[in-house]
Design a protein around this motif. Structure first.
Motif, short mmCIF file in Angstrom:
data_model
loop_
_atom_site.label_atom_id
_atom_site.label_comp_id
_atom_site.label_asym_id
_atom_site.label_seq_id
_atom_site.Cartn_x
_atom_site.Cartn_y
_atom_site.Cartn_z
N PHE A 189 -54.14 10.63 12.09
CA PHE A 189 -55.25 11.55 12.30
C PHE A 189 -56.36 10.81 13.06
CE2 PHE A 189 -56.00 9.34 8.35
CZ PHE A 189 -57.34 9.03 8.37
N GLY A 190 -57.26 11.58 13.67
CA GLY A 190 -58.34 10.95 14.42
C GLY A 190 -59.25 11.97 15.07
N VAL A 191 -60.18 11.48 15.87
CA VAL A 191 -61.16 12.33 16.54
C VAL A 191 -60.87 12.36 18.04
CG1 VAL A 191 -62.95 11.95 14.82
CG2 VAL A 191 -62.79 10.41 16.76
N ASN A 192 -61.16 13.50 18.66
CA ASN A 192 -61.02 13.68 20.11
C ASN A 192 -62.40 13.83 20.75
OD1 ASN A 192 -58.26 13.80 19.78
ND2 ASN A 192 -58.09 16.01 20.13
N LEU A 250 -70.26 20.53 32.87
CA LEU A 250 -69.41 20.32 31.71
C LEU A 250 -69.95 19.23 30.79
CD1 LEU A 250 -65.84 20.46 33.27
CD2 LEU A 250 -67.17 22.31 32.30
N SER A 251 -69.64 19.39 29.51
CA SER A 251 -69.93 18.37 28.50
C SER A 251 -68.69 18.20 27.64
CB SER A 251 -71.11 18.79 27.61
OG SER A 251 -72.28 18.97 28.38
N PRO A 252 -68.47 17.00 27.07
CA PRO A 252 -67.30 16.80 26.20
C PRO A 252 -67.39 17.63 24.93
CG PRO A 252 -68.24 14.71 26.92
CD PRO A 252 -69.23 15.76 27.28
N ARG A 253 -66.24 17.95 24.38
CA ARG A 253 -66.13 18.67 23.11
C ARG A 253 -65.58 17.72 22.05
NH1 ARG A 253 -61.71 22.56 21.03
NH2 ARG A 253 -62.79 23.68 19.36
N SER A 254 -66.33 17.52 20.98
CA SER A 254 -65.91 16.64 19.89
C SER A 254 -65.04 17.42 18.92
CB SER A 254 -67.12 16.05 19.17
OG SER A 254 -67.91 15.29 20.05
N ARG A 309 -56.83 19.44 19.17
CA ARG A 309 -57.83 20.41 19.63
C ARG A 309 -58.57 19.82 20.83
NH1 ARG A 309 -61.10 23.58 15.16
NH2 ARG A 309 -61.05 25.02 16.93
N GLN A 310 -58.54 20.54 21.95
CA GLN A 310 -59.10 20.02 23.20
C GLN A 310 -60.00 21.07 23.84
OE1 GLN A 310 -54.89 17.54 23.76
NE2 GLN A 310 -55.73 18.62 25.53
N GLN A 339 -59.23 9.48 22.49
CA GLN A 339 -58.91 9.62 21.07
C GLN A 339 -59.12 8.30 20.33
OE1 GLN A 339 -54.78 10.97 21.33
NE2 GLN A 339 -55.43 13.09 20.98
N LEU A 340 -59.80 8.40 19.21
CA LEU A 340 -59.90 7.30 18.25
C LEU A 340 -59.07 7.71 17.04
CD1 LEU A 340 -61.17 4.61 17.26
CD2 LEU A 340 -63.06 5.98 16.32
N TYR A 341 -58.08 6.88 16.66
CA TYR A 341 -57.13 7.32 15.64
C TYR A 341 -56.89 6.26 14.58
CZ TYR A 341 -53.80 4.46 18.28
OH TYR A 341 -53.18 3.42 18.92
N MET A 342 -56.40 6.74 13.45
CA MET A 342 -55.93 5.89 12.36
C MET A 342 -54.61 6.46 11.88
SD MET A 342 -59.38 5.15 10.13
CE MET A 342 -59.80 6.89 10.04
N SER A 343 -53.74 5.60 11.37
CA SER A 343 -52.48 6.07 10.81
C SER A 343 -52.05 5.14 9.70
CB SER A 343 -51.38 6.16 11.89
OG SER A 343 -51.00 4.88 12.32
#
Length: 202
Positions: free
Chosen positions: A30-33, A44-48, A74-75, A194-198
């Motif tokens: 799982f992680g953040v986009n 445009l601006s990024p979507r968290s 989710r993008q 993407q910053l992720y952990m597993s």
């Protein structure tokens, strides 16, 4: 052509996995986009957002491994600005994908590694939330977007001996995901950091 190349890549990797002597590792991820679109406009601006799913890694040697994943991601992006009348607008494009990345990991030292490979994405949902001033509405825009997306992935991470994994990855989409040009842009390509952990189940 890109999808055919990716399919051939999948077949070759499957053959390698079947012939590998070391059992693969499986894990939950799982992680953040920080999602955006590469386009020809400047509002445009990024979507968290976020992603989650499953991963499997097959060690081929002390330095190399092959990894594949199944991720819900989710993008999209955010368009902010003002109308010709000077009214502020804030439009959120939500594109939800089922992504299948397949890539090679190269271990530099201990658990530190770098990654590179391909990704195939299947569009699950496309929704646009438009806010102009105090008025807001949502609409389904699936008909505006292609069902598949193909891209490259690049990243780096660290895996511990007890199964915890953390890393950073960039998804660079090849595909213009628009079916037809929009009034404000001719092209939209996915761009996701993407910053992720597993955690590997052993």
């Amino acid at each position: 052509m890109k999808i055919k190349f990716l399919f051939l890549f999948l077949v070759l990797i499957s053959f390698e996995l079947l012939n590998a002597q070391i059992k693969p590792e499986f894990g939950l991820k799982f992680g953040v986009n920080l999602a955006d679109m590469r386009t020809d406009e400047n509002t445009l601006s990024p979507r968290s957002t976020f992603h989650f799913g499953f991963e499997a890694e097959q060690q081929l040697s002390s330095k190399w491994s092959l990894q594949t994943e199944l991720l819900y991601s989710r993008q999209g992006n955010v368009r902010r600005g003002r109308t010709e009348e000077g009214v502020k607008f804030d439009n959120i494009l939500a594109l939800d994908y089922l992504n299948i990345p397949i890539f090679a990991n190269y271990y530099l030292k201990d658990g530190l590694y770098i990654s590179s490979g391909m990704q195939l994405g299947f569009l699950l949902r496309a929704q646009l939330q438009e806010t102009v001033g105090t008025d807001s509405n949502q609409q389904n825009v699936n008909d505006n977007y292609k069902n598949t997306d193909v891209g490259m992935i690049f990243g780096a991470g660290y895996k511990t001996d007890w199964g915890f994994n953390v890393g950073l990855r960039y998804n660079w989409g090849f595909t213009n995901v628009l079916k037809e040009p929009l009034a404000y842009t001719l092209v939209e390509r996915n761009s996701v950091l993407q910053l992720y952990m597993s955690y590997r189940i052993k």
